[in-house]
Enzyme design. Structure first.
Site, PDB file in Angstrom:
ATOM      1  N   GLY A  49       0.839  -1.194   0.000  1.00  0.00           N
ATOM      2  CA  GLY A  49       0.000   0.000   0.000  1.00  0.00           C
ATOM      3  C   GLY A  49       0.869   1.236   0.000  1.00  0.00           C
ATOM      4  O   GLY A  49       2.007   1.201   0.489  1.00  0.00           O
ATOM      5  N   GLN A  54       2.933  10.005   1.252  1.00  0.00           N
ATOM      6  CA  GLN A  54       4.230   9.331   1.365  1.00  0.00           C
ATOM      7  C   GLN A  54       5.157   9.666   0.203  1.00  0.00           C
ATOM      8  O   GLN A  54       6.353   9.402   0.261  1.00  0.00           O
ATOM      9  CB  GLN A  54       4.050   7.802   1.436  1.00  0.00           C
ATOM     10  CG  GLN A  54       3.401   7.326   2.715  1.00  0.00           C
ATOM     11  CD  GLN A  54       3.268   5.816   2.714  1.00  0.00           C
ATOM     12  OE1 GLN A  54       2.304   5.278   2.200  1.00  0.00           O
ATOM     13  NE2 GLN A  54       4.252   5.128   3.266  1.00  0.00           N
ATOM     14  N   CYS A  96       6.026  -0.100   7.239  1.00  0.00           N
ATOM     15  CA  CYS A  96       5.623   1.062   6.448  1.00  0.00           C
ATOM     16  C   CYS A  96       6.800   1.500   5.597  1.00  0.00           C
ATOM     17  O   CYS A  96       7.920   1.551   6.096  1.00  0.00           O
ATOM     18  CB  CYS A  96       5.206   2.188   7.399  1.00  0.00           C
ATOM     19  SG  CYS A  96       4.678   3.674   6.540  1.00  0.00           S
ATOM     20  N   LEU A  97       6.532   1.823   4.329  1.00  0.00           N
ATOM     21  CA  LEU A  97       7.617   2.231   3.433  1.00  0.00           C
ATOM     22  C   LEU A  97       8.266   3.537   3.905  1.00  0.00           C
ATOM     23  O   LEU A  97       9.394   3.826   3.540  1.00  0.00           O
ATOM     24  CB  LEU A  97       7.110   2.381   1.999  1.00  0.00           C
ATOM     25  CG  LEU A  97       6.597   1.082   1.350  1.00  0.00           C
ATOM     26  CD1 LEU A  97       6.059   1.355  -0.042  1.00  0.00           C
ATOM     27  CD2 LEU A  97       7.698   0.027   1.310  1.00  0.00           C
ATOM     28  N   HIS A 138      -4.365   1.277   7.707  1.00  0.00           N
ATOM     29  CA  HIS A 138      -3.008   1.839   7.749  1.00  0.00           C
ATOM     30  C   HIS A 138      -2.855   2.957   6.707  1.00  0.00           C
ATOM     31  O   HIS A 138      -2.367   4.048   7.017  1.00  0.00           O
ATOM     32  CB  HIS A 138      -2.002   0.703   7.499  1.00  0.00           C
ATOM     33  CG  HIS A 138      -0.577   1.138   7.404  1.00  0.00           C
ATOM     34  ND1 HIS A 138       0.412   0.620   8.213  1.00  0.00           N
ATOM     35  CD2 HIS A 138       0.055   2.011   6.578  1.00  0.00           C
ATOM     36  CE1 HIS A 138       1.570   1.190   7.890  1.00  0.00           C
ATOM     37  NE2 HIS A 138       1.388   2.024   6.899  1.00  0.00           N
ATOM     38  N   GLU A 139      -3.300   2.685   5.474  1.00  0.00           N
ATOM     39  CA  GLU A 139      -3.136   3.666   4.396  1.00  0.00           C
ATOM     40  C   GLU A 139      -4.032   4.882   4.607  1.00  0.00           C
ATOM     41  O   GLU A 139      -3.606   6.014   4.366  1.00  0.00           O
ATOM     42  CB  GLU A 139      -3.414   3.029   3.028  1.00  0.00           C
ATOM     43  CG  GLU A 139      -2.471   1.898   2.650  1.00  0.00           C
ATOM     44  CD  GLU A 139      -1.000   2.258   2.797  1.00  0.00           C
ATOM     45  OE1 GLU A 139      -0.633   3.435   2.594  1.00  0.00           O
ATOM     46  OE2 GLU A 139      -0.209   1.354   3.130  1.00  0.00           O
TER      47      GLU A 139
END
Ligand code: ZN
Length: 175
Positions: A49, A54, A96-97, A138-139
């Site tokens: 995601g 981000q 998380c990225l 989360h997103e």
């Protein structure tokens, strides 16, 4: 997919990750290309995601694919909203990225109903459980400047953020 399609992912503590994103205006001509680049960036990372903030775009836009290794099945969510959450909770490990290599168990509602607009302008809705339910929550959190570490204890959060800062500094030094 060329690398020119990829977008740089912001890392904590970039302040844009803590800001509230703005609604996408109907028929904003930038959205299809941005969604395409976000998907390319997410698959390359790899991740399941990615939210527009981000990559520094402060818009309520999210891309998700919880099965990136099998047949790709991307979902592009414009202006997504949570319309229902289950009382029942579920705990799973999240990463998380924007916090590379950091993981923690996060407890959230086990099921969620999300409504959004797709790229054709049609209204869509899904009732998700399991990994997709956690991923969507989360997103969507990202659109309000909330990170998965906000759902864990302050002790664990501080530990994880210190570790991240150290690792990012070391990475910078090595480049
Ligand atoms: Zn994330």
């Amino acid at each position: 997919m060329t690398d020119a399609n990829l977008l740089p992912i912001l890392f904590v503590p970039d302040p844009r990750l803590r800001a509230k994103a703005k609604p996408v205006q109907p028929a904003d001509p930038r959205i299809p290309a941005l969604a395409e680049r976000m998907l390319a960036t997410m698959y390359k990372a790899p991740g399941i995601g990615l939210a527009a903030p981000q990559v520094g775009e402060m818009l309520r836009l999210v891309v998700v694919d919880v099965r990136p290794d099998e047949k790709r099945d991307p979902i592009v969510l414009v202006n997504p909203e949570i319309v229902a959450l289950s009382k029942e909770l579920s705990t799973r490990e999240e990463g998380c990225l924007s916090l590379p290599n950091q993981f923690a168990d996060v407890t959230r509602p086990a099921r969620v109903k999300v409504r959004w607009t797709d790229l054709t302008g049609a209204k869509r809705e899904v009732e998700a459980d399991g990994l997709l339910a956690a991923c969507l929550q989360h997103e969507l959190d990202h659109l309000d400047g909330v990170l998965f570490v906000d759902h864990i204890s302050a002790l664990k959060r501080n530990m994880l953020l210190r570790k991240l800062a150290k690792e990012l500094k070391a990475k910078e030094r090595d480049q």
